[in-house]
Design a protein around this motif. Structure first.
Motif, PDB file in Angstrom:
ATOM      1  N   TRP A 220       0.837  -1.193   0.000  1.00 26.54           N
ATOM      2  CA  TRP A 220       0.000   0.000   0.000  1.00 26.54           C
ATOM      3  C   TRP A 220       0.871   1.242   0.000  1.00 26.54           C
ATOM      4  O   TRP A 220       2.081   1.181   0.182  1.00 26.54           O
ATOM      5  CB  TRP A 220      -0.967   0.003   1.178  1.00 26.54           C
ATOM      6  CG  TRP A 220      -0.367   0.007   2.546  1.00 26.54           C
ATOM      7  CD1 TRP A 220       0.080   1.088   3.255  1.00 26.54           C
ATOM      8  CD2 TRP A 220      -0.182  -1.140   3.410  1.00 26.54           C
ATOM      9  NE1 TRP A 220       0.537   0.697   4.493  1.00 26.54           N
ATOM     10  CE2 TRP A 220       0.379  -0.658   4.616  1.00 26.54           C
ATOM     11  CE3 TRP A 220      -0.442  -2.499   3.282  1.00 26.54           C
ATOM     12  CZ2 TRP A 220       0.680  -1.501   5.677  1.00 26.54           C
ATOM     13  CZ3 TRP A 220      -0.140  -3.341   4.337  1.00 26.54           C
ATOM     14  CH2 TRP A 220       0.413  -2.844   5.517  1.00 26.54           C
ATOM     15  N   GLY A 221       0.224   2.356  -0.217  1.00 24.46           N
ATOM     16  CA  GLY A 221       0.932   3.623  -0.308  1.00 24.46           C
ATOM     17  C   GLY A 221       1.178   4.240   1.051  1.00 24.46           C
ATOM     18  O   GLY A 221       0.319   4.202   1.934  1.00 24.46           O
ATOM     19  N   VAL A 222       2.363   4.768   1.207  1.00 20.25           N
ATOM     20  CA  VAL A 222       2.708   5.520   2.412  1.00 20.25           C
ATOM     21  C   VAL A 222       3.384   6.806   1.965  1.00 20.25           C
ATOM     22  O   VAL A 222       3.795   6.953   0.817  1.00 20.25           O
ATOM     23  CB  VAL A 222       3.651   4.717   3.333  1.00 20.25           C
ATOM     24  CG1 VAL A 222       2.973   3.482   3.869  1.00 20.25           C
ATOM     25  CG2 VAL A 222       4.953   4.358   2.608  1.00 20.25           C
ATOM     26  N   GLY A 223       3.494   7.741   2.867  1.00 17.21           N
ATOM     27  CA  GLY A 223       4.275   8.924   2.573  1.00 17.21           C
ATOM     28  C   GLY A 223       5.749   8.573   2.505  1.00 17.21           C
ATOM     29  O   GLY A 223       6.195   7.530   2.998  1.00 17.21           O
ATOM     30  N   GLY A 224       6.512   9.458   1.879  1.00 13.07           N
ATOM     31  CA  GLY A 224       7.944   9.236   1.798  1.00 13.07           C
ATOM     32  C   GLY A 224       8.554   9.073   3.172  1.00 13.07           C
ATOM     33  O   GLY A 224       9.561   8.377   3.350  1.00 13.07           O
ATOM     34  N   ILE A 225       7.921   9.688   4.152  1.00 17.25           N
ATOM     35  CA  ILE A 225       8.451   9.653   5.516  1.00 17.25           C
ATOM     36  C   ILE A 225       8.412   8.227   6.065  1.00 17.25           C
ATOM     37  O   ILE A 225       9.403   7.706   6.571  1.00 17.25           O
ATOM     38  CB  ILE A 225       7.619  10.601   6.404  1.00 17.25           C
ATOM     39  CG1 ILE A 225       7.684  12.025   5.827  1.00 17.25           C
ATOM     40  CG2 ILE A 225       8.098  10.574   7.840  1.00 17.25           C
ATOM     41  CD1 ILE A 225       6.516  12.891   6.188  1.00 17.25           C
ATOM     42  N   GLU A 226       7.254   7.557   5.955  1.00 19.66           N
ATOM     43  CA  GLU A 226       7.141   6.173   6.423  1.00 19.66           C
ATOM     44  C   GLU A 226       8.033   5.247   5.603  1.00 19.66           C
ATOM     45  O   GLU A 226       8.649   4.318   6.140  1.00 19.66           O
ATOM     46  CB  GLU A 226       5.694   5.701   6.317  1.00 19.66           C
ATOM     47  CG  GLU A 226       4.775   6.224   7.388  1.00 19.66           C
ATOM     48  CD  GLU A 226       3.368   5.700   7.197  1.00 19.66           C
ATOM     49  OE1 GLU A 226       2.892   4.962   8.072  1.00 19.66           O
ATOM     50  OE2 GLU A 226       2.743   6.016   6.159  1.00 19.66           O
ATOM     51  N   ASN A 838       1.527  10.783   8.224  1.00 24.56           N
ATOM     52  CA  ASN A 838       2.631  11.655   7.803  1.00 24.56           C
ATOM     53  C   ASN A 838       2.769  12.879   8.694  1.00 24.56           C
ATOM     54  O   ASN A 838       3.881  13.374   8.926  1.00 24.56           O
ATOM     55  CB  ASN A 838       2.444  12.077   6.352  1.00 24.56           C
ATOM     56  CG  ASN A 838       2.852  10.989   5.383  1.00 24.56           C
ATOM     57  OD1 ASN A 838       3.415   9.977   5.768  1.00 24.56           O
ATOM     58  ND2 ASN A 838       2.556  11.195   4.119  1.00 24.56           N
ATOM     59  N   LEU A 839       1.636  13.416   9.158  1.00 26.82           N
ATOM     60  CA  LEU A 839       1.722  14.545  10.099  1.00 26.82           C
ATOM     61  C   LEU A 839       2.493  14.136  11.347  1.00 26.82           C
ATOM     62  O   LEU A 839       3.376  14.862  11.815  1.00 26.82           O
ATOM     63  CB  LEU A 839       0.315  15.032  10.466  1.00 26.82           C
ATOM     64  CG  LEU A 839      -0.460  15.782   9.382  1.00 26.82           C
ATOM     65  CD1 LEU A 839      -1.891  16.053   9.843  1.00 26.82           C
ATOM     66  CD2 LEU A 839       0.222  17.094   9.002  1.00 26.82           C
ATOM     67  N   VAL A 840       2.155  12.956  11.884  1.00 23.93           N
ATOM     68  CA  VAL A 840       2.895  12.454  13.046  1.00 23.93           C
ATOM     69  C   VAL A 840       4.368  12.300  12.700  1.00 23.93           C
ATOM     70  O   VAL A 840       5.260  12.671  13.473  1.00 23.93           O
ATOM     71  CB  VAL A 840       2.312  11.105  13.503  1.00 23.93           C
ATOM     72  CG1 VAL A 840       3.133  10.541  14.664  1.00 23.93           C
ATOM     73  CG2 VAL A 840       0.853  11.249  13.912  1.00 23.93           C
ATOM     74  N   GLY A 841       4.620  11.778  11.487  1.00 25.69           N
ATOM     75  CA  GLY A 841       5.994  11.550  11.044  1.00 25.69           C
ATOM     76  C   GLY A 841       6.804  12.811  10.891  1.00 25.69           C
ATOM     77  O   GLY A 841       8.037  12.755  10.803  1.00 25.69           O
ATOM     78  N   MET A 842       6.141  13.984  10.864  1.00 24.40           N
ATOM     79  CA  MET A 842       6.857  15.262  10.801  1.00 24.40           C
ATOM     80  C   MET A 842       6.698  16.073  12.083  1.00 24.40           C
ATOM     81  O   MET A 842       6.997  17.262  12.115  1.00 24.40           O
ATOM     82  CB  MET A 842       6.361  16.083   9.612  1.00 24.40           C
ATOM     83  CG  MET A 842       6.844  15.571   8.267  1.00 24.40           C
ATOM     84  SD  MET A 842       8.625  15.288   8.159  1.00 24.40           S
ATOM     85  CE  MET A 842       9.270  16.894   8.578  1.00 24.40           C
ATOM     86  N   GLY A 843       6.212  15.426  13.129  1.00 23.36           N
ATOM     87  CA  GLY A 843       6.130  16.107  14.416  1.00 23.36           C
ATOM     88  C   GLY A 843       4.985  17.094  14.534  1.00 23.36           C
ATOM     89  O   GLY A 843       4.997  17.961  15.409  1.00 23.36           O
ATOM     90  N   LYS A 911       7.227  12.916  19.861  1.00 26.46           N
ATOM     91  CA  LYS A 911       8.115  13.520  20.864  1.00 26.46           C
ATOM     92  C   LYS A 911       9.495  13.819  20.284  1.00 26.46           C
ATOM     93  O   LYS A 911      10.162  14.773  20.678  1.00 26.46           O
ATOM     94  CB  LYS A 911       8.235  12.591  22.074  1.00 26.46           C
ATOM     95  CG  LYS A 911       6.990  12.581  22.951  1.00 26.46           C
ATOM     96  CD  LYS A 911       6.940  11.382  23.881  1.00 26.46           C
ATOM     97  CE  LYS A 911       8.122  11.312  24.804  1.00 26.46           C
ATOM     98  NZ  LYS A 911       8.008  10.144  25.731  1.00 26.46           N
ATOM     99  N   ASN A 912       9.928  13.005  19.320  1.00 28.12           N
ATOM    100  CA  ASN A 912      11.231  13.213  18.681  1.00 28.12           C
ATOM    101  C   ASN A 912      11.201  14.291  17.615  1.00 28.12           C
ATOM    102  O   ASN A 912      12.240  14.676  17.092  1.00 28.12           O
ATOM    103  CB  ASN A 912      11.730  11.904  18.066  1.00 28.12           C
ATOM    104  CG  ASN A 912      12.508  11.051  19.037  1.00 28.12           C
ATOM    105  OD1 ASN A 912      13.722  11.192  19.171  1.00 28.12           O
ATOM    106  ND2 ASN A 912      11.791  10.196  19.768  1.00 28.12           N
ATOM    107  N   GLY A 913      10.007  14.765  17.264  1.00 23.80           N
ATOM    108  CA  GLY A 913       9.885  15.753  16.191  1.00 23.80           C
ATOM    109  C   GLY A 913       9.682  15.128  14.831  1.00 23.80           C
ATOM    110  O   GLY A 913       9.645  15.821  13.818  1.00 23.80           O
ATOM    111  N   GLY A 914       9.551  13.780  14.790  1.00 23.28           N
ATOM    112  CA  GLY A 914       9.316  13.096  13.526  1.00 23.28           C
ATOM    113  C   GLY A 914       9.970  11.733  13.507  1.00 23.28           C
ATOM    114  O   GLY A 914      10.843  11.417  14.337  1.00 23.28           O
ATOM    115  N   ILE A 915       9.573  10.923  12.553  1.00 18.88           N
ATOM    116  CA  ILE A 915      10.038   9.530  12.501  1.00 18.88           C
ATOM    117  C   ILE A 915      11.519   9.449  12.130  1.00 18.88           C
ATOM    118  O   ILE A 915      12.264   8.627  12.667  1.00 18.88           O
ATOM    119  CB  ILE A 915       9.152   8.717  11.522  1.00 18.88           C
ATOM    120  CG1 ILE A 915       9.430   7.224  11.646  1.00 18.88           C
ATOM    121  CG2 ILE A 915       9.326   9.178  10.092  1.00 18.88           C
ATOM    122  CD1 ILE A 915       8.411   6.363  10.923  1.00 18.88           C
TER     123      ILE A 915
END
Length: 926
Positions: A220-226, A838-843, A911-915
């Motif tokens: 499945w599709g994920v953002g570049g971040i994941e 993705n929002l979580v992945g960018m903090g 908490k880390n500001g992103g993945i």
């Protein structure tokens, strides 16, 4: 038992030797009801069993999967895909991020070569070709030349990455669309690696990655971040999904296509609210569907809103693998493993699904979808009437059918003939545009040299056979060629105002169209190959011919596009085209012949032959037998062997590109395409304490169905936009702006284009487009300028939104740009899965209004100061936070919001500001 807590590892004799596998059959024998689990859940279970380490993937995770219930649960499950698929728009910024991690590792005194993809990554360059040239035999070459001129720096960067990173390969431009290449070549069904055998699984940095579900591969599709986290060895965590069974019965009626079927399913499943769920297809109707038919359905999973639309492996799968030149050894491995490990399509009636949705394929009718959402299904027999109603509803215009318009007695308004100055390299074109108006309706007479024609609301100005959704399916592509052939035989031609294009998803399509001589028929109607990429489906339609563009712009015409794609969101296909309709390639040809969408193709002629005899759609529509006869004659595994045997070589332009040899990329200050990502530079090795959001301001207040197309920078941009001004200041000529997508490796361009879509409607301002109102000054300005001003004032920012926030393509820049604008949180009624992640992945903190509450019901205008409490006290999954909004008069609005951090891992990422910040800190510590 270190990685086999259930003692189920077995040996599988195979054509590739004895291979180890984790046996679901052995679990069944131990009393676990594996046969009751959907096939897609069985694959996730195998994935967790095989990757168990009692740290990132625990026995509790496995038990959660073993105990899957139809109502699902709120527990986390992990997923470690076998590989990652990327396209260049999303792939370039991902590679920029990995290269930036290497740069920061060097600054911290670490070995940069330790940062590499840990699983195979295939990046297919398919999103950069634009239809600048069309309708000629030189269109393809010219478009490729312009593509390299615009994107040479990006391509050199990708070639550097291919040389510098392990486990990273690039399919060069002009070879195909990533999902079609995946379906026809990359996907193996089952993978043998390091002495083990397991299901082929993946994630892709494009939301249409589920297309590969059609060949029995979970992905499945994920953002570049994941995706970046996955390729760096991190499991992807998500909440245990419900699995909706789609039971198909019957067979498609004569005269309908796989496209009609998928548009019907899109509307059906969107209505069933399958967002965030898995869909699995079963039933007797499935027996008659080929893998390309299945892949057509699976491709549009994002349009339904589901995560996957899975088709289990069966005889049809093996037949397709044979037809597409997979090796006999590989096909035998797929069959042997799938049957041994309870992954072969069988005993469907034993499976418990969360819900079952039924569709009798015999009820499918010829269908289109639009004008701005894929799920807006319109039966072709109702299309003409629906167009008139939509023209009134959406654009406030009365509609008079063209056959009832008394054009001869219309009067000229606005000064009669008005010559239009037009840029003309040849110096030979003379354009006159005359506007005629009656009762508010416009017909625009366009005269170009000795040719004159009329444009009006409903005229088709773009007809594009495009997108892997349909170009992967030989039945509809051969069907389109046969429609073109029969139209030629009746003396019909495409109308002169239609910009036509043929953009196959792989070179195999061109080969079988050429073998059948149908390419000649398509080219005779100006459907020449313009490139091998997504083109119009992602907004790379290129400019309209200048005389058409002028007529549309100066007269505010509501013109249409017809395309065989999967997306038709506002301003996506072309900013001047306000109505966009999805349909089969066969209907694309038909509507290009008609030249307008306000026509009843069941009862009105497409046109007239040279003897003024009417020609109807039924006269040129091929029978199924005709399509099958051509397909059986021209489809050959040899074409797949030839084209995929040289897929990584590229053309002469690719081979001649000079790429750096350094292991750490040398960033150039003068580059306007590639810049080091700002997210990691100088990162602290220890995380700061989480803080509440205090006295925040709303940057945008938005409605329902805000897509990532609205949020993320996409398409072209003007010199007066913040991004345009930035490039001009850097000495870039407007002709070389290229698209936002091509500049995703430059955060300075992308942040200026976030929330800059020309059709976005921010309720804080009456202006359409990327504008807002700065508070408390009340000054209207661009979103970027306002964010910079708020930043100087040290004001945290929020976004308020309605339902389905972030639906559409999995664009990581929708989240990255949000973060760089200084937005600390989004409060919406609901989210599409990928963008929330993705929002979580960018903090950025995604928050949800309490059930039944909205911004409107709470009386929020977006002009308040808003604080969010409960973050600094500690976070837990789905924690309820307290929000307080202070109005101008000092009165308070108190309400609850749910922090959409759905798991403990997501809390760590936030908490880390992103993945990637989390991954880098783990690397630095180790």
């Amino acid at each position: 038992m270190a990685n086999d807590p259930y003692q189920i590892k077995k040996k599988l004799p195979s054509p590739k030797g004895d291979l180890t596998y984790w046996s679901l059959e052995a679990l069944q024998q131990k009393g676990y009801p594996i046969n009751k689990l959907p096939f897609s859940i069985r694959i996730l279970l195998e994935n967790a069993l095989r990757n168990f380490d009692d740290f990132a993937i625990t026995q509790e995770n496995i038990e959660t999967l073993l105990n899957w219930k139809p109502q699902a649960s709120d527990k986390d499950i992990p997923y470690k895909p076998a590989r990652v698929l990327m396209q260049d728009f999303t792939g370039v910024p991902a590679v920029v991020d990995i290269a930036s991690l290497r740069a920061e590792a060097v600054r911290k005194g670490k070995d940069p070569e330790k940062i590499n993809p840990l699983i195979p990554v295939d990046l297919v360059v398919d999103h950069s070709v634009q239809v600048d040239f069309f309708g000629t035999n030189y269109s393809y070459k010219r478009n490729v030349d312009v593509e390299y001129e615009r994107n040479g720096e990006r391509y050199e960067f990708l070639k550097w990455a291919q040389k510098s990173f392990h486990n990273f390969s690039v399919v060069p431009p002009g070879m195909g669309i990533c999902h079609q290449v995946n379906l026809e070549y990359l996907a193996q069904g089952v993978i043998a690696r390091d002495g083990n055998v397991f299901p082929d699984t993946l994630v892709g940095t494009d939301s249409h990655t589920p297309m590969v579900n059609g060949i029995g591969v979970v992905g499945w599709g994920v953002g570049g971040i994941e995706a970046e986290a996955a390729l760096l060895g991190q499991p992807i965590y998500f909440i245990m999904p419900e699995v909706v069974g789609l039971r198909l019965t019957g067979a498609l009626p004569l005269g309908t296509t796989a496209t009609d079927m998928v548009l019907t399913i899109t509307e059906l499943l969107r209505r069933q609210r399958v967002v965030g769920k898995f869909v699995e297809v079963f039933g007797p109707g499935l027996d008659g569907l080929s893998v390309p038919d299945r892949a057509t359905i699976a491709n549009m999973s994002p349009e339904f809103g589901c995560t996957v639309t899975y088709f289990p492996i069966d005889d049809r799968t093996l037949d397709y693998m044979s037809r597409t030149n997979r090796s006999r050894e590989q096909i035998e491995l797929v069959e042997t493993y799938a049957k041994a490990n309870m992954l072969w399509r069988a005993n469907e009636d034993d499976i418990n699904y969360s819900t079952v949705v039924e569709l009798d394929l015999g009820t499918v009718e010829p269908t289109v979808s639009g004008p701005k959402r894929p799920q807006d299904k319109i039966l072709m027999r109702e299309f003409k009437d629906k167009f008139g109603a939509l023209l009134k509803e959406v654009h406030g215009r009365d509609y008079i059918p063209i056959n009832k318009r008394d054009v001869g007695r219309w009067y000229t308004e606005g000064g009669g003939n008005q010559p239009v100055e037009t840029p003309d390299p040849s110096g030979e074109k003379e354009v006159e545009i005359e506007t005629k108006v009656k009762n508010g309706l416009k017909t625009v007479m366009v005269q170009l040299n000795n040719e004159e024609f009329a444009l009006h609301d409903g005229s088709v100005v773009i007809a594009a056979i495009t997108s892997c959704t349909n170009t992967s399916n030989p039945s509809v592509m051969i069907g389109a060629g046969l429609v073109a052939r029969k139209a030629r035989e009746r003396g019909l031609d495409v109308k002169p105002w239609v910009k036509t294009s043929l953009a196959p998803g792989s070179k195999v399509v061109t080969d079988y169209l050429r073998h059948s001589e149908l390419l000649d028929d398509l080219e005779a109607l100006r459907f020449h190959v313009v490139g091998y990429g997504c083109t119009s489906c992602i907004g790379n339609s290129g400019p309209l011919p200048v005389h058409i563009a002028k007529a549309v712009e100066e007269n505010d015409l509501v013109v249409a596009s017809v395309l065989s794609g999967n997306r038709n969101f506002e301003a996506r296909v072309h900013p001047q085209v306000k109505m966009n309709y999805l349909m089969s390639p066969m209907l694309v040809v038909a509507y290009a012949l008609a030249g307008r969408v306000d026509v009843d193709l069941n009862n009105e002629p497409l046109g007239y032959d040279p003897n003024l005899e009417p020609v109807y759609l039924k006269d040129i529509w091929p029978s199924n037998e005709e399509i099958f006869e051509v397909a059986n004659r021209v489809l050959s595994p040899n074409d797949y062997k030839k084209n995929y045997g040289e897929i990584f070589e590229g053309n002469e332009q690719w081979r001649s590109l000079k790429a750096p040899e350094d292991k750490v990329y040398q960033w150039s200050d003068s580059s306007t395409y590639i810049k080091e990502a700002p997210f990691f530079n100088g990162i602290a090795e220890e995380i700061a304490a989480a803080a509440d959001i205090v006295d925040g301001r709303v940057l945008l207040k938005l409605g329902d169905s805000i897509t990532t197309d609205h949020i993320s920078p996409a398409g072209s941009f003007s010199p007066s936009s913040p991004a345009g001004k930035y490039l001009i200041a850097k000495g870039v000529d407007q002709s070389m702006f290229n698209s936002y997508g091509s500049r995703r490796g430059n955060d300075e361009v992308m942040v200026r284009g976030t929330f800059a879509n020309v059709r976005i409607k921010n309720q804080l301002t009456s202006k359409e487009g990327g504008y807002t109102v700065h508070m408390p000054s009340g000054e209207e300005m661009t979103v970027f300028d306002a964010s910079e001003r708020y930043r100087s004032e040290q004001v945290p920012l929020l976004v308020l939104a309605g339902k389905e926030y972030g639906s559409g393509s999995s664009r990581d820049w929708a989240a990255k740009g949000t973060s760089l604008l200084g937005i600390k949180g989004v409060i919406a009624e609901s989210y599409e899965r990928i963008h929330r992640s993705n929002l979580v992945g960018m903090g950025v903190l995604p928050m949800q209004f309490a059930e039944g509450q909205t911004a409107e019901s709470l009386g929020l205008t977006g002009k308040e100061q808003i604080s969010i409490e409960g973050i600094k006290d500690g976070l837990s999954p789905l924690k309820v936070l307290k929000a307080t909004a202070i109005k101008d008069d000092g009165s308070l609005i108190n309400f609850d919001v749910i922090a959409r951090l759905d798991s403990a891992v997501e809390i760590e990422y936030y908490k880390n500001g992103g993945i990637l910040h989390y991954v880098l800190r783990q690397f630095l510590k180790s």
